[in-house]
Enzyme design. Structure first.
Site, PDB file in Angstrom:
ATOM      1  N   CYS A   1       3.231  -3.026   4.052  1.00  0.00           N
ATOM      2  CA  CYS A   1       2.306  -1.950   4.425  1.00  0.00           C
ATOM      3  C   CYS A   1       2.998  -1.165   5.528  1.00  0.00           C
ATOM      4  O   CYS A   1       4.223  -1.266   5.668  1.00  0.00           O
ATOM      5  CB  CYS A   1       0.926  -2.492   4.813  1.00  0.00           C
TER       6      CYS A   1
ATOM      7  N   HIS B   1      11.270 -23.887   8.736  1.00  0.00           N
ATOM      8  CA  HIS B   1      10.278 -24.676   9.477  1.00  0.00           C
ATOM      9  C   HIS B   1       8.855 -24.530   8.960  1.00  0.00           C
ATOM     10  O   HIS B   1       8.051 -25.458   9.116  1.00  0.00           O
ATOM     11  CB  HIS B   1      10.307 -24.286  10.962  1.00  0.00           C
TER      12      HIS B   1
ATOM     13  N   HIS C   1       8.848 -31.079   9.888  1.00  0.00           N
ATOM     14  CA  HIS C   1       8.166 -29.799   9.634  1.00  0.00           C
ATOM     15  C   HIS C   1       7.154 -29.927   8.498  1.00  0.00           C
ATOM     16  O   HIS C   1       6.169 -29.182   8.458  1.00  0.00           O
ATOM     17  CB  HIS C   1       9.185 -28.716   9.323  1.00  0.00           C
TER      18      HIS C   1
ATOM     19  N   ARG D   1       7.051   1.268   8.007  1.00  0.00           N
ATOM     20  CA  ARG D   1       7.203   2.209   9.120  1.00  0.00           C
ATOM     21  C   ARG D   1       7.914   1.560  10.305  1.00  0.00           C
ATOM     22  O   ARG D   1       8.031   2.155  11.364  1.00  0.00           O
ATOM     23  CB  ARG D   1       5.822   2.706   9.557  1.00  0.00           C
TER      24      ARG D   1
ATOM     25  N   ASP E   1       0.870  -1.180   0.000  1.00  0.00           N
ATOM     26  CA  ASP E   1       0.000   0.000   0.000  1.00  0.00           C
ATOM     27  C   ASP E   1       0.907   1.230   0.000  1.00  0.00           C
ATOM     28  O   ASP E   1       2.141   1.113  -0.156  1.00  0.00           O
ATOM     29  CB  ASP E   1      -0.994  -0.047   1.171  1.00  0.00           C
TER      30      ASP E   1
ATOM     31  N   THR F   1       2.898  -1.452   8.891  1.00  0.00           N
ATOM     32  CA  THR F   1       3.443  -2.363   9.911  1.00  0.00           C
ATOM     33  C   THR F   1       3.832  -3.721   9.360  1.00  0.00           C
ATOM     34  O   THR F   1       4.538  -4.480  10.034  1.00  0.00           O
ATOM     35  CB  THR F   1       2.390  -2.609  11.004  1.00  0.00           C
ATOM     36  N   GLY F   2       3.299  -4.072   8.203  1.00  0.00           N
ATOM     37  CA  GLY F   2       3.430  -5.439   7.674  1.00  0.00           C
ATOM     38  C   GLY F   2       2.327  -6.345   8.185  1.00  0.00           C
ATOM     39  O   GLY F   2       2.132  -7.448   7.667  1.00  0.00           O
TER      40      GLY F   2
HETATM   41  C1  RB5 Z   1      -2.039   2.605   6.643  1.00  0.00           C
HETATM   42  O1  RB5 Z   1      -2.137   3.802   7.347  1.00  0.00           O
HETATM   43  C2  RB5 Z   1      -1.742   1.459   7.599  1.00  0.00           C
HETATM   44  O2  RB5 Z   1      -2.825   1.233   8.439  1.00  0.00           O
HETATM   45  C3  RB5 Z   1      -1.372   0.210   6.840  1.00  0.00           C
HETATM   46  O3  RB5 Z   1      -0.303   0.479   5.999  1.00  0.00           O
HETATM   47  C4  RB5 Z   1      -0.918  -0.993   7.656  1.00  0.00           C
HETATM   48  O4  RB5 Z   1       0.058  -0.610   8.583  1.00  0.00           O
HETATM   49  C5  RB5 Z   1      -1.982  -1.796   8.256  1.00  0.00           C
HETATM   50  O5  RB5 Z   1      -1.739  -2.858   8.868  1.00  0.00           O
END
Ligand code: RB5
Length: 146
Positions: A65, A98, A133, A109, A8, A67-68
């Site tokens: 994204c 595994h 595994h 971020r 994203d 946080t991933g």
């Molecule tokens: C976008 O602001 C943020 O929520 C998205 O990139 C992600 O971190 C969601 O899990």
């Protein structure tokens, strides 16, 4: 090896950094977007990349994204996909050894550029160990039916 990439807006910069690294190493990249930093929805892109792996168009996918986390949750909804969200190389390595993970998620971020490359390189360099595994990964696959 063919690798799908997707993100994203919050993962866009890290996706582009990883993409340049992988292209320089000679990987065949299928970048599914986003292609700019306009606000976008991570479930759409996580789903697209996961389907690329599930249908065999790509061997592996790397997705981003903020946080991933959100994009990894979305990817794991696709049958046959095992996506891990990693912030360090040890987990990336173990996810292949595994868990036979076929999609790697990272947070733009959360993870710095150079750490992200270490995570990616570890993920791509490591093969599934199989053995005991494999039985557990098979059990995970059976959960796709519920
Ligand atoms: C976008 O602001 C943020 O929520 C998205 O990139 C992600 O971190 C969601 O899990």
């Amino acid at each position: 090896m063919k690798i799908a990439l997707a993100s994203d807006h919050a993962g866009y910069d890290l996706k582009m950094y990883v993409r340049a690294h992988l292209e320089a190493k000679g990987y065949h990249i299928n970048d599914l977007g986003v292609h700019n930093k306009e606000r976008s929805d991570y479930p759409v892109f996580g789903n697209m990349a996961a389907k690329e792996v599930a249908n065999g168009n790509s061997d592996l996918a790397i997705i981003f994204c903020g946080t991933g986390i959100g994009i990894s949750i979305a990817a794991n909804k696709v049958k046959g996909v095992r996506c891990c969200c990693c912030s360090e190389p040890y987990s990336a390595r173990m996810s292949r050894l595994h868990n036979d993970c076929n999609v790697l998620a990272m947070g733009g971020r959360v993870v710095g550029d150079e750490l992200a490359l270490m995570i990616v390189d570890e993920f791509l360099a490591t093969e599934f160990e199989g053995g005991r595994h494999a039985d557990r990964v098979k059990l995970i696959g059976e959960l796709d039916e519920y």
